[in-house]
Motif scaffolding. Sequence first.
Motif, PDB file in Angstrom:
ATOM      1  N   ALA A 121     -35.266 -16.332 -11.779  1.00  0.00           N
ATOM      2  CA  ALA A 121     -34.845 -17.855 -12.063  1.00  0.00           C
ATOM      3  C   ALA A 121     -35.739 -18.682 -11.408  1.00  0.00           C
ATOM      4  N   ALA A 122     -36.793 -19.090 -11.906  1.00  0.00           N
ATOM      5  CA  ALA A 122     -37.758 -19.880 -11.106  1.00  0.00           C
ATOM      6  C   ALA A 122     -36.824 -21.418 -10.974  1.00  0.00           C
ATOM      7  N   ASN A 123     -37.267 -22.225  -9.575  1.00  0.00           N
ATOM      8  CA  ASN A 123     -36.377 -23.359  -9.270  1.00  0.00           C
ATOM      9  C   ASN A 123     -35.013 -23.385  -9.400  1.00  0.00           C
ATOM     10  N   THR A 124     -34.211 -22.443  -9.002  1.00  0.00           N
ATOM     11  CA  THR A 124     -32.769 -22.069  -9.087  1.00  0.00           C
ATOM     12  C   THR A 124     -32.299 -21.873  -7.780  1.00  0.00           C
ATOM     13  N   SER A 125     -31.173 -22.691  -7.511  1.00  0.00           N
ATOM     14  CA  SER A 125     -30.911 -22.083  -5.853  1.00  0.00           C
ATOM     15  C   SER A 125     -29.766 -20.872  -5.948  1.00  0.00           C
ATOM     16  N   ALA A 126     -29.798 -20.361  -4.913  1.00  0.00           N
ATOM     17  CA  ALA A 126     -28.924 -19.307  -4.528  1.00  0.00           C
ATOM     18  C   ALA A 126     -27.265 -19.330  -5.140  1.00  0.00           C
ATOM     19  N   ARG A 127     -27.127 -20.438  -4.806  1.00  0.00           N
ATOM     20  CA  ARG A 127     -25.569 -20.652  -5.478  1.00  0.00           C
ATOM     21  C   ARG A 127     -25.362 -20.826  -6.810  1.00  0.00           C
ATOM     22  N   GLU A 128     -26.429 -21.736  -7.457  1.00  0.00           N
ATOM     23  CA  GLU A 128     -26.593 -21.910  -8.847  1.00  0.00           C
ATOM     24  C   GLU A 128     -26.743 -20.304  -9.422  1.00  0.00           C
ATOM     25  N   LEU A 129     -27.572 -19.713  -9.083  1.00  0.00           N
ATOM     26  CA  LEU A 129     -27.946 -18.330  -9.411  1.00  0.00           C
ATOM     27  C   LEU A 129     -26.921 -17.498  -9.500  1.00  0.00           C
ATOM     28  N   GLU A 130     -26.040 -17.513  -8.284  1.00  0.00           N
ATOM     29  CA  GLU A 130     -24.992 -16.526  -8.426  1.00  0.00           C
ATOM     30  C   GLU A 130     -23.760 -17.026  -9.286  1.00  0.00           C
ATOM     31  N   ASN A 131     -23.619 -18.318  -9.445  1.00  0.00           N
ATOM     32  CA  ASN A 131     -22.565 -18.623 -10.374  1.00  0.00           C
ATOM     33  C   ASN A 131     -22.784 -18.620 -11.944  1.00  0.00           C
ATOM     34  N   THR A 132     -24.149 -18.806 -12.265  1.00  0.00           N
ATOM     35  CA  THR A 132     -24.449 -18.953 -13.520  1.00  0.00           C
ATOM     36  C   THR A 132     -24.871 -17.548 -14.330  1.00  0.00           C
ATOM     37  N   ILE A 133     -25.495 -16.722 -13.182  1.00  0.00           N
ATOM     38  CA  ILE A 133     -26.133 -15.573 -13.881  1.00  0.00           C
ATOM     39  C   ILE A 133     -25.711 -14.431 -13.451  1.00  0.00           C
ATOM     40  N   VAL A 134     -25.568 -14.440 -11.977  1.00  0.00           N
ATOM     41  CA  VAL A 134     -25.273 -13.143 -11.434  1.00  0.00           C
ATOM     42  C   VAL A 134     -23.795 -12.584 -11.774  1.00  0.00           C
ATOM     43  N   LYS A 135     -22.797 -13.582 -11.513  1.00  0.00           N
ATOM     44  CA  LYS A 135     -21.513 -13.264 -11.556  1.00  0.00           C
ATOM     45  C   LYS A 135     -21.222 -12.934 -13.283  1.00  0.00           C
ATOM     46  N   PRO A 136     -21.700 -13.440 -14.226  1.00  0.00           N
ATOM     47  CA  PRO A 136     -21.526 -12.952 -15.538  1.00  0.00           C
ATOM     48  C   PRO A 136     -21.943 -11.505 -15.608  1.00  0.00           C
ATOM     49  N   LEU A 137     -23.226 -11.202 -15.137  1.00  0.00           N
ATOM     50  CA  LEU A 137     -23.668  -9.899 -15.187  1.00  0.00           C
ATOM     51  C   LEU A 137     -22.711  -8.833 -14.619  1.00  0.00           C
ATOM     52  N   ARG A 138     -22.507  -9.291 -13.585  1.00  0.00           N
ATOM     53  CA  ARG A 138     -21.383  -8.315 -12.582  1.00  0.00           C
ATOM     54  C   ARG A 138     -20.109  -7.950 -13.497  1.00  0.00           C
ATOM     55  N   SER A 139     -19.837  -8.965 -14.165  1.00  0.00           N
ATOM     56  CA  SER A 139     -18.438  -8.808 -14.857  1.00  0.00           C
ATOM     57  C   SER A 139     -18.712  -8.017 -16.067  1.00  0.00           C
ATOM     58  N   GLN A 140     -19.861  -7.751 -16.601  1.00  0.00           N
ATOM     59  CA  GLN A 140     -20.235  -6.782 -17.780  1.00  0.00           C
ATOM     60  C   GLN A 140     -20.657  -5.427 -17.140  1.00  0.00           C
ATOM     61  N   LEU A 141     -21.286  -5.590 -15.974  1.00  0.00           N
ATOM     62  CA  LEU A 141     -21.843  -4.115 -15.615  1.00  0.00           C
ATOM     63  C   LEU A 141     -20.781  -3.334 -14.812  1.00  0.00           C
ATOM     64  N   ILE A 142     -19.811  -4.033 -14.228  1.00  0.00           N
ATOM     65  CA  ILE A 142     -18.637  -3.278 -13.638  1.00  0.00           C
ATOM     66  C   ILE A 142     -17.955  -2.455 -14.699  1.00  0.00           C
ATOM     67  N   GLN A 143     -18.154  -2.678 -16.007  1.00  0.00           N
ATOM     68  CA  GLN A 143     -17.471  -1.816 -17.149  1.00  0.00           C
ATOM     69  C   GLN A 143     -18.494  -0.584 -17.480  1.00  0.00           C
ATOM     70  N   VAL A 144     -19.470  -0.359 -16.777  1.00  0.00           N
ATOM     71  CA  VAL A 144     -20.141   0.981 -17.217  1.00  0.00           C
ATOM     72  C   VAL A 144     -19.251   2.065 -16.553  1.00  0.00           C
ATOM     73  N   SER A 145     -19.452   2.925 -17.330  1.00  0.00           N
ATOM     74  CA  SER A 145     -18.725   4.268 -17.039  1.00  0.00           C
ATOM     75  C   SER A 145     -19.184   4.985 -15.860  1.00  0.00           C
ATOM     76  N   THR A 146     -18.684   5.752 -15.133  1.00  0.00           N
ATOM     77  CA  THR A 146     -18.840   6.557 -13.951  1.00  0.00           C
ATOM     78  C   THR A 146     -19.682   5.880 -12.775  1.00  0.00           C
ATOM     79  N   LEU A 147     -19.361   4.394 -12.925  1.00  0.00           N
ATOM     80  CA  LEU A 147     -19.765   3.605 -11.841  1.00  0.00           C
ATOM     81  C   LEU A 147     -19.092   3.817 -10.540  1.00  0.00           C
ATOM     82  N   LYS A 148     -19.958   3.952  -9.453  1.00  0.00           N
ATOM     83  CA  LYS A 148     -19.080   4.193  -8.154  1.00  0.00           C
ATOM     84  C   LYS A 148     -19.309   2.936  -7.519  1.00  0.00           C
ATOM     85  N   ASP A 149     -20.322   2.150  -7.178  1.00  0.00           N
ATOM     86  CA  ASP A 149     -20.428   1.039  -6.429  1.00  0.00           C
ATOM     87  C   ASP A 149     -21.440   0.135  -7.039  1.00  0.00           C
ATOM     88  N   ILE A 150     -21.296  -1.172  -6.826  1.00  0.00           N
ATOM     89  CA  ILE A 150     -22.028  -2.229  -7.473  1.00  0.00           C
ATOM     90  C   ILE A 150     -22.175  -3.468  -6.360  1.00  0.00           C
TER      91      ILE A 150
END
Length: 245
Positions: free
Chosen positions: A49-78
């Motif tokens: 995400a160009a021209n996006t700070s680390a804090r904004e990227l974490e709150n708007t993109i990374v956290k929603p992705l983590r909440s979805q990816l943590i539901q993947v089966s046989t997941l050991k660590d994220i």
Amino acid sequence: MIKFLLRRPIAVLMAFTACFIIGLVTYSTLPVSLLPDIAIPEITVQVSAANTSARELENTIVKPLRSQLIQVSTLKDIHSESRDGAGIIRLSFEFGTNTDLAFIEVNEKIDAAMNYLPKETERPKVIKASATDIPVFYLNLTLKNDSAYSTTTGQHSFLDLCEFAESVIKRRIEQLEEVAMVDVTGLVERQVQIVPDEDRLAMMGLAIGDIESALSSNNVEPGSMTVRDGYYEYNIKFSTLLRTA
């Protein structure tokens, strides 16, 4: 059993000959590889995400992705990391997991999470780790006047070289059909270093904390907001970070 075999020497000889021939044929057709294709139970998701700070990227993109990816089966660590303009999410699975099925499931979760991300967000890249991901070759870039026994004259030349490697060399190599991924390391970015003069600060009655508070108050990060007007929806983004001198 021994008497039975001794009474039939021709049958024993034919059986031995058949096993010997089958062994030769099997030995000549066995696949030999110095680096076998071993599936590593790890998948990497790259977010840009160009021209996006680390804090904004974490709150708007990374956290929603983590909440979805943590539901993947046989997941050991994220594990996730965020920096200005880019982020990365590493998913580790249990040994024995079918990485092909996990790769499909991760892509499905990302497609579901795209509805909750800002509209201008590019779709994250999903990379499946494998033993064949070892780099085929390394390409080293240096300046003409640079050597191991001399100091580089001027930092602007090296900064221009880093920008050229990131924006030109990397993109052109990625356009080749045989290339799967290009990774660039050793890049530096432009930075401003502030060294206060303690004597002048003392004369003006200022302290280091006053400078820090002034920088913090002018380095505000309001983030982004979504405004709905009837059937229309607008994504408004504020950029007030100190990015240039």
